[in-house]
Design an enzyme around this catalytic site. Structure first.
Site, PDB file in Angstrom:
ATOM      1  N   TYR A  53       0.853  -1.199   0.000  1.00  0.00           N
ATOM      2  CA  TYR A  53       0.000   0.000   0.000  1.00  0.00           C
ATOM      3  C   TYR A  53       0.880   1.238   0.000  1.00  0.00           C
ATOM      4  O   TYR A  53       1.887   1.288   0.709  1.00  0.00           O
ATOM      5  CB  TYR A  53      -0.891   0.035   1.242  1.00  0.00           C
ATOM      6  CG  TYR A  53      -2.283  -0.461   0.945  1.00  0.00           C
ATOM      7  CD1 TYR A  53      -3.087   0.230   0.045  1.00  0.00           C
ATOM      8  CD2 TYR A  53      -2.791  -1.608   1.542  1.00  0.00           C
ATOM      9  CE1 TYR A  53      -4.364  -0.223  -0.251  1.00  0.00           C
ATOM     10  CE2 TYR A  53      -4.069  -2.055   1.250  1.00  0.00           C
ATOM     11  CZ  TYR A  53      -4.848  -1.359   0.346  1.00  0.00           C
ATOM     12  OH  TYR A  53      -6.099  -1.794   0.045  1.00  0.00           O
ATOM     13  N   GLU A  55      -0.724   4.662  -0.216  1.00  0.00           N
ATOM     14  CA  GLU A  55      -1.630   5.822  -0.279  1.00  0.00           C
ATOM     15  C   GLU A  55      -0.875   7.099   0.062  1.00  0.00           C
ATOM     16  O   GLU A  55      -0.038   7.111   0.971  1.00  0.00           O
ATOM     17  CB  GLU A  55      -2.797   5.630   0.697  1.00  0.00           C
ATOM     18  CG  GLU A  55      -3.917   4.817   0.080  1.00  0.00           C
ATOM     19  CD  GLU A  55      -4.976   4.408   1.076  1.00  0.00           C
ATOM     20  OE1 GLU A  55      -5.450   5.267   1.825  1.00  0.00           O
ATOM     21  OE2 GLU A  55      -5.302   3.213   1.087  1.00  0.00           O
ATOM     22  N   ASP A 199      -8.787  15.073 -23.799  1.00  0.00           N
ATOM     23  CA  ASP A 199      -8.738  13.637 -23.495  1.00  0.00           C
ATOM     24  C   ASP A 199      -8.040  12.981 -24.688  1.00  0.00           C
ATOM     25  O   ASP A 199      -8.644  12.819 -25.747  1.00  0.00           O
ATOM     26  CB  ASP A 199     -10.168  13.118 -23.322  1.00  0.00           C
ATOM     27  CG  ASP A 199     -10.198  11.614 -23.063  1.00  0.00           C
ATOM     28  OD1 ASP A 199      -9.182  10.934 -23.323  1.00  0.00           O
ATOM     29  OD2 ASP A 199     -11.253  11.124 -22.619  1.00  0.00           O
ATOM     30  N   THR A 225      -5.172   7.470 -21.321  1.00  0.00           N
ATOM     31  CA  THR A 225      -4.867   6.111 -20.903  1.00  0.00           C
ATOM     32  C   THR A 225      -3.405   5.831 -21.256  1.00  0.00           C
ATOM     33  O   THR A 225      -2.770   6.610 -21.980  1.00  0.00           O
ATOM     34  CB  THR A 225      -5.758   5.079 -21.625  1.00  0.00           C
ATOM     35  OG1 THR A 225      -5.662   5.307 -23.033  1.00  0.00           O
ATOM     36  CG2 THR A 225      -7.198   5.187 -21.185  1.00  0.00           C
ATOM     37  N   LYS A 228      -3.140   2.236 -24.858  1.00  0.00           N
ATOM     38  CA  LYS A 228      -3.565   2.226 -26.270  1.00  0.00           C
ATOM     39  C   LYS A 228      -2.332   2.475 -27.144  1.00  0.00           C
ATOM     40  O   LYS A 228      -1.457   1.618 -27.194  1.00  0.00           O
ATOM     41  CB  LYS A 228      -4.680   3.261 -26.485  1.00  0.00           C
ATOM     42  CG  LYS A 228      -5.957   2.950 -25.688  1.00  0.00           C
ATOM     43  CD  LYS A 228      -7.079   3.915 -26.041  1.00  0.00           C
ATOM     44  CE  LYS A 228      -8.386   3.568 -25.358  1.00  0.00           C
ATOM     45  NZ  LYS A 228      -8.588   4.277 -24.081  1.00  0.00           N
ATOM     46  N   ARG A 234      -2.346  -1.326 -18.770  1.00  0.00           N
ATOM     47  CA  ARG A 234      -3.732  -0.840 -18.741  1.00  0.00           C
ATOM     48  C   ARG A 234      -3.835   0.149 -17.576  1.00  0.00           C
ATOM     49  O   ARG A 234      -3.711  -0.248 -16.413  1.00  0.00           O
ATOM     50  CB  ARG A 234      -4.680  -2.027 -18.561  1.00  0.00           C
ATOM     51  CG  ARG A 234      -6.142  -1.718 -18.763  1.00  0.00           C
ATOM     52  CD  ARG A 234      -6.915  -2.967 -19.099  1.00  0.00           C
ATOM     53  NE  ARG A 234      -6.552  -3.427 -20.427  1.00  0.00           N
ATOM     54  CZ  ARG A 234      -7.090  -2.996 -21.571  1.00  0.00           C
ATOM     55  NH1 ARG A 234      -8.052  -2.098 -21.540  1.00  0.00           N
ATOM     56  NH2 ARG A 234      -6.674  -3.464 -22.728  1.00  0.00           N
TER      57      ARG A 234
HETATM   58  N1  DSN Z   1     -12.946   1.625 -24.672  1.00  0.00           N
HETATM   59  C1  DSN Z   1     -12.179   2.679 -25.285  1.00  0.00           C
HETATM   60  C2  DSN Z   1     -12.143   2.558 -26.761  1.00  0.00           C
HETATM   61  O1  DSN Z   1     -12.165   1.439 -27.227  1.00  0.00           O
HETATM   62  O2  DSN Z   1     -12.095   3.557 -27.456  1.00  0.00           O
HETATM   63  C3  DSN Z   1     -12.682   3.960 -24.848  1.00  0.00           C
HETATM   64  O3  DSN Z   1     -12.923   3.896 -23.473  1.00  0.00           O
END
Ligand code: DSN
Length: 418
Positions: A53, A55, A199, A225, A228, A234
């Site tokens: 942990y 925090e 975003d 994120t 991607k 992730r």
């Molecule tokens: N799930 C993502 C996507 O595939 O674009 C967006 O959250």
């Protein structure tokens, strides 16, 4: 039990894991939001950093024994700042949705107006969808794409912003294949006195490599994120101007999270290190070249693409002229080993379950070292599946075999146990 492998402790789960390894090895990942994490990233995710942990933030933890966690979190932060040239970054935030939640929490009050791209035109659930927290807790208003070109119409965004007077404008999308002009969004935000949040979950790798214009200089906050196009674990991150640093960090912890996933923070540090490399920049450029090659191949085969092509890592195919729904097409393509996702197209008359489009992307194909010739072949397969495969199961089976052969020429995860 501490020394047992998955196979020893849980043969049932191990079977599922082996099947998934086989699926990933022998099918093509065409979902633009997916990628193959490197072995180093996965090793960090599965490391002993999971056992603690932590925090709080470096130097100010609520648990003892965090000296190595301070080091690793600071390492991730410094590398992220180096890659993105941002003043502040939070690397603890678990997911893209939570990143937006924490950012709104920092910038907004309950009931404040936000202006974002309509989810039906390519925006994300967290940009104000009614059944999402963003549509429940705030007052969402939407701009839509130009009905002819399907490009963002910045004049329309400005008109909407003048009408709505939002406290926050969100720039970013999950299914938009073209460059986003963040400078124009900044000008609009300034004109109406709004904060600007980008975003960049989808395009983050392109931004890191200079293959897409940089939002950081223009935005109050940039969320993303990390799994991607960035090809990390992730997870997610929030970048901001220094003046928002404290509120963003408090928005994440204790705002919407408690204990950070320090093994994932470690994996983010590894992925930022990978993103600093020359090879990563070349990888991102090839993602775009591959996507444009796939677009050309599909246009040759008579497909219609929203906006006519792409500037980034994804394509949105309008299937109206093929007399097939997005759901049917995605299911047939999966049967042939080409895994993509159904997607609404702008002004779609079908539901999100059925859809009139499919969304295709090249980040994962490019991670396999595939190039333009492979994109041409994939375009031909997509066409054959949609035109002939729907009537002829044997064609799907033949293509499934050909896809597996191509995958074998561009192997992944050779070091993992089959
Ligand atoms: N799930 C993502 C996507 O595939 O674009 C967006 O959250």
């Amino acid at each position: 039990m501490l020394n047992h492998t998955i196979a020893q402790t849980d043969p049932q789960l191990n079977t599922i894991l082996r099947d998934e390894l086989e699926r990933q090895r022998t099918t093509l990942m065409l979902i633009p939001s997916e990628n193959y994490a490197s072995r180093a990233v996965m090793n960090a995710m599965g490391s002993i950093f999971t056992n603690k942990y932590a925090e709080g933030y470096p130097g100010a933890r609520y648990y003892n024994g965090c000296e190595n966690y301070d080091l690793l979190e600071n390492l991730a932060i410094e590398r992220a700042k180096d890659v993105f040239h941002c003043e502040h970054v939070n690397v603890q935030v678990h997911t893209g949705s939570q990143a937006n939640m924490a950012a709104y929490y920092a910038l907004l009050n309950y009931g404040d107006r936000i202006l974002a791209m309509s989810v039906d035109h390519g925006g994300h659930l967290t940009h104000g969808k009614k059944r999402n927290f963003s549509g429940q807790w705030y007052d969402p208003h939407f701009y839509e794409l130009d009905p002819e070109t399907y490009l963002i119409d910045y004049d329309q965004v400005l008109d909407k912003a003048r009408q709505v007077r939002p406290k926050l404008i969100v720039a970013g999308a999950s299914a938009y294949p073209r460059i986003i002009d963040f400078q124009k969004f900044r000008e609009i935000a300034d004109e109406v006195g709004a904060y600007l949040l980008a975003d960049i979950a989808h395009i983050v790798g392109l931004v890191a490599a200079g293959s897409h214009p940089d939002p950081v200089p223009y935005c109050d906050v940039v969320t993303s994120t990390t799994h991607k196009t960035l090809r990390g674990p992730r997870g997610a991150m929030i970048m901001s101007k220094q003046k928002w640093a404290k509120r963003i960090d408090q928005g994440v912890f204790p705002g919407v999270q408690a204990g950070p996933l320090m093994q994932i923070v470690a994996a983010k540090a590894v992925c930022f290190k990978e993103a600093q490399s020359f090879g990563f920049r070349e990888y991102q450029r090839q993602i775009v070249r591959n996507c444009q090659a796939l677009a050309r191949a599909l246009l040759e085969e008579g497909f219609e693409l929203i906006t006519g092509g792409t500037d980034n890592h994804l394509l949105l195919v309008d299937l109206h002229n093929k007399d097939i729904t997005g759901r049917e097409a995605a299911d047939l393509l999966e049967a042939a080993g080409l895994v993509c996702n159904k997607n609404l197209i702008p002004n779609d008359e079908r539901s999100a379950v059925e859809t009139s489009g499919i969304r295709l992307g090249t980040p994962a194909l490019t991670s396999r070292d595939m190039r333009e010739p492979e994109m041409l072949q994939i375009g031909k397969w997509v066409s054959e599946v949609v035109h002939i495969g729907r009537e002829d199961e044997a064609v799907l089976q033949r293509i499934r075999g050909e896809v597996a052969d191509m995958c074998a020429q561009f192997p992944i995860y050779l070091e993992l146990e089959p």
